[in-house]
Design an enzyme around this catalytic site. Structure first.
Site, mmCIF file in Angstrom:
data_model
loop_
_atom_site.group_PDB
_atom_site.id
_atom_site.type_symbol
_atom_site.label_atom_id
_atom_site.label_comp_id
_atom_site.label_asym_id
_atom_site.label_seq_id
_atom_site.Cartn_x
_atom_site.Cartn_y
_atom_site.Cartn_z
ATOM 1 N N ASP A 92 0.796 -0.359 11.006
ATOM 2 C CA ASP A 92 0.472 -1.195 9.847
ATOM 3 C C ASP A 92 0.872 -2.647 10.102
ATOM 4 O O ASP A 92 1.520 -3.289 9.270
ATOM 5 C CB ASP A 92 1.174 -0.658 8.597
ATOM 6 C CG ASP A 92 0.550 -1.182 7.303
ATOM 7 O OD1 ASP A 92 -0.611 -1.647 7.343
ATOM 8 O OD2 ASP A 92 1.214 -1.124 6.254
ATOM 9 N N GLY A 130 0.795 -1.219 0.000
ATOM 10 C CA GLY A 130 0.000 0.000 0.000
ATOM 11 C C GLY A 130 0.821 1.260 0.000
ATOM 12 O O GLY A 130 0.336 2.318 -0.405
#
Length: 847
Positions: free
Chosen positions: A205, A93
């Site tokens: 994350d 991402g």
């Protein structure tokens, strides 16, 4: 792609990011891109309900399309002086990952390049500033940050390339994991998070893609990168609609866009990962990021036991608490979560709440396990090394986590102490500290270091001191193949630092061979409590002594005298003080032997009176008896006792080998010279000892190999030049020997070589400055005069050396016996003189 074209694209993203959403479409025409794929990607940025993943995919497609190929060559060119990009490994991402070779350090790394649209929004300066905090993280379960920077318009960061698989790879292959494996992986991630949270770093994350599993050991990647992106991007990141994090694992508060999240957000993400390891899927799914986040906000967590009946209710309750919607309803720390999970999985937990309010011991993230378990330790055993045979070990220099060079002495002291403790393990060969110090600032790979040192495993560690509390983190890494075998973290009050050092050493020994032998345990006993002020002075003395300079030794003596004045019962300080005085009265010579050695003997005897198991005390006592007292039987007794207590003491082997040379027991000396090299394989002094002892024992081939190794390690150093001088003397190249001795700053030896070459004027010129030196090398001056035929002057200098107890006097009998060095031959002509005969009779050399 032309660099100007690439800069135009980046500028387009920057311009769009700065505009209000309502104005973006009207300004699109101004951007001026004619690439259809890229234009479509930018247009999708203007659609309010565009999905983030679709948006990123479309931008990537645009940048990778034939008409607008991503400038990989531009990237390669921009990084060419540091990294050689080989191939793409994958993309996530936030970044595209490339396999690359670090040209400076000759190792493979992962170069992660931020997505161009993300780099354009956050800007280089703030990102690189924010990422610096990440570089401070040092933990066995955290993949370290090697480098970061800006290359052209790229923002990149560099991490090790780990041979292994991600947790995502494993889940894709195996689906659900066994409970034991899932708990082990969770424990490793929790340890990494606990350390980072204590340093003020939130991962943001945590997901299977960022968890590496290599050889059974867990490593968390991309630590702090999401934080750096979020902090650097600020409001501009929010305005663009670009999210930091992964929706399936993102905490509700992070998904809601809260800028200030804490460690409980990472805890929630880890709970999602654990759920997926056990169930095969994350707890919440949906067709879009918004759908997933909406379900987290309103839906209960699906029951784990519906899909895994074998998972106990206790485990499910722990997991449900980790996944509570409100941060305050979760566990307070990831460590509490991991402990509760382990207890539930083992069937010992009564309820997760029992572990909810355990205190933190000190600000830098000591988990509550410290209080529960007692003794000040917590840790993990990533892989039991029952299948690993380790006979030789190196403890690499510890990292200083205090970000303060003034604390180097403290870190060096911890390193030396752990080596000393480990070295007393008889079945294990531990490389000397002098050999491992050269790797303090190296970026060589573990296999390369292990190959140079000839070891099967290395220990890496770090030291952190906060107030009166000390933390040591250590990890054991096996080679061939490279893998983590063990890792733990220890904390103790400073007054218990000796206990801390012993704990670390014993734990490493236990990880390697199941623990110490009973006789070793009995010999060590319980470490004593130490006065912090005395200990600090001791470490400073030890640190300055290791510099091996006149000023360093003077400062060392002052600090060590201070240490024993503060605590007159501190045996190691007395032993170190003895070493300082022997160095100053021996080859360093800023004190005369008569000034230095009696003080050294008193200190050594005090050390052994206080602790009769202190090997270093016996080493110093042996050296004093040998060099100053000329007590040959007493010296041998002391050296043998030192080696019985610490068979890995490289100094003991080296000094005992030298003693045996003096006693002309050359075959025995060669055994200990070889052991010296084995323990100190990259220490020039060890190879010097092996060279000269091999010549003594008439092993010329071994001497040649030792000389080659010494010249490779230190081609222009003083020791190498000294040995080169010896070699040239033995070969009859006396003028060449004199040049080598002059390069080694040994004018007395140079004078002797000039005399052997028949260069009388040069010999006398080399001797002249030595006559006024306060502590002259009297024996070498005597040899030079004897070679020149100045018998009276030679005997006068020999008598002076005898009165002053010059350290070289212990070699007199040896010099008469060896054939390979003509430097000693001149003494044979003096041996029959009554004055010289009286000296030999008094010194009472063994037959």
């Amino acid at each position: 792609m032309d660099p100007r074209r690439w800069e135009e694209i980046q500028a387009a993203f920057e311009e769009l990011a700065e505009l209000e959403a309502a104005d973006r479409r009207s300004r699109l025409a101004v951007i001026g891109t004619t690439d259809p794929a890229l234009r479509a990607a930018i247009e999708s940025l203007l659609v309010a309900d565009a999905e983030a993943d679709d948006l990123l995919a479309s931008i990537d497609a645009a940048l990778l399309s034939p008409a607008g190929t991503q400038p990989v060559q531009y990237l390669k060119d921009a990084l060419a002086d540091r990294y050689r990009i080989e191939r793409e490994l994958g993309r996530g991402g936030m970044a595209t990952v490339y396999l690359a070779e670090d040209l400076r350090h000759e190792r493979m790394v992962a170069v992660k390049v931020l997505r161009p649209e993300l780099a354009a929004v956050i800007g280089a300066e703030r990102f690189l500033r924010e990422i610096k905090l990440t570089a401070r993280l040092n933990h066995p379960h955290i993949l370290p940050l090697f480098d970061s920077g800006e290359a052209g318009r790229f923002l990149y960061y560099v991490m090790p390339h780990v041979d292994g698989e991600t947790l995502r790879d494993r889940l894709n292959r195996d689906g659900q994991l066994g409970l034991e494996d899932a708990v082990q992986i969770t424990r490793g991630v929790a340890d990494a998070l606990s350390h980072a949270h204590g340093m003020g770093v939130i991962h943001r994350d945590i997901k299977p893609e960022n968890i590496m599993v290599s050889g059974g050991h867990v490593v968390v990647a991309d630590f702090g990168i999401a934080r750096a992106v979020a902090e650097a991007g600020g409001d501009r990141l929010t305005e663009t609609g670009l999210a930091v994090g992964t929706p399936a694992y993102m905490s509700p508060e992070q998904g809601a866009g809260e800028s200030q999240v804490d460690g409980r957000s990472d805890l929630y993400s880890l709970g999602c990962v654990l759920y997926e390891m056990l169930a095969g899927d994350p707890p919440f799914a949906g067709s879009s990021a918004q759908a997933i986040l909406a379900r987290k906000a309103v839906d209960p967590v699906p029951s784990l036991r519906v899909v895994r009946r074998g998972v106990s209710e206790a485990v499910q309750q722990v997991l449900l608490r980790a996944l509570e919607r409100a941060p305050g309803d979760r566990f307070a720390t990831v460590q509490q979560f991991a402990q509760a999970l382990e207890a539930a999985a083992s069937g010992t937990a009564q309820a997760a709440d029992e572990r909810h309010h355990l205190p933190t011991r000190w600000p830098v993230a000591v988990a509550a396990a410290v209080v529960i378990l007692g003794g000040g330790w917590w840790g993990i055993n990533a892989l039991g090394p029952a299948d690993v045979r380790i006979e030789r070990l190196a403890v690499l220099p510890f990292d200083n986590l205090m970000q303060d060079d003034a604390q180097d002495y403290f870190v060096d002291g911890m390193h030396d102490a752990v080596i000393t403790e480990l070295a007393q393990t008889g079945a294990l060969t531990v490389i000397s500290r002098s050999s491992v110090l050269r790797y303090r600032d190296t970026n060589q790979s573990i296999p390369t270091i292990a190959g140079e040192l000839g070891v099967e495993a290395v220990v890496e560690g770090s030291v952190l001191r906060v107030g009166d509390t000390v933390r040591i983190q250590a990890q054991l890494i096996g080679v061939n193949p490279e893998r983590h075998l063990w890792a733990e973290t220890y904390d103790e009050p400073l007054r218990d630092v000796l206990q801390l050092q012993s704990q670390v050493a014993r734990a490493i020994a236990a990880a390697i061979q199941g623990g110490l032998a009973p006789e070793e345990e009995a010999r060590r006993g319980e470490p004593r409590v130490v006065n912090p002020e005395a200990y600090g002075a001791y470490l400073k003395g030890q640190y300055h002594q290791s510099q091996f300079t006149h000023e360093g030794l003077r400062r060392a003596t002052a600090y060590l005298e201070e240490a024993v004045a503060i605590d007159s019962t501190y045996a190691p300080a007395y032993a170190e003080l003895a070493a300082a005085y022997t160095l100053r009265g021996g080859w360093f010579g800023d004190l005369t032997p008569i000034e230095a050695f009696p003080r050294a003997q008193t200190a050594a005897e005090n050390a052994l009176r206080l602790d009769s198991s202190l090997a270093s005390g016996y080493v110093q006592l042996g050296f004093i008896r040998n060099t100053f007292n000329w007590d040959w039987p007493g010296a041998e007794t002391a050296f043998r006792r030192a080696l019985a207590l610490d068979p890995n003491d490289d100094a003991a082997h080296g000094l005992y080998a030298n003693f045996l040379r003096m006693m002309t027991r050359f075959d025995e000396a060669l055994v200990h010279a070889k052991k010296f090299v084995e323990l100190a394989p990259v220490t020039p002094m060890a190879w010097l000892m092996l060279y000269v002892t091999s010549l003594d024992a008439n092993h010329p081939d071994e001497a040649t190999r030792a000389l080659e190794q010494l010249m490779e390690l230190e081609p222009d150093g003083r020791l190498a030049q000294t040995v080169l001088g010896w070699k040239r003397v033995a070969e009859g190249d006396f003028e060449g020997a004199a040049e080598a001795y002059e390069a080694a700053a040994f004018p007395a030896r140079a004078a002797g070589a000039f005399a052997l070459a028949g260069m009388e004027d040069a010999a006398r010129a080399a001797l002249q400055p030595l006559y006024e030196v306060p502590t002259p090398p009297s024996v070498q001056i005597a040899i030079a005069h004897a070679t020149l035929g100045d018998t009276t002057e030679a005997i006068r200098w020999l008598e002076r050396a005898y009165r002053e107890r010059n350290a070289d006097m212990a070699f007199l009998d040896y010099l008469l016996e060896v054939d390979w060095s003509p430097e000693g031959h001149a003494l044979r002509d003096l041996r029959s003189d009554p004055r010289v005969e009286a000296i030999f009779r008094t010194m009472d050399f063994p037959d």
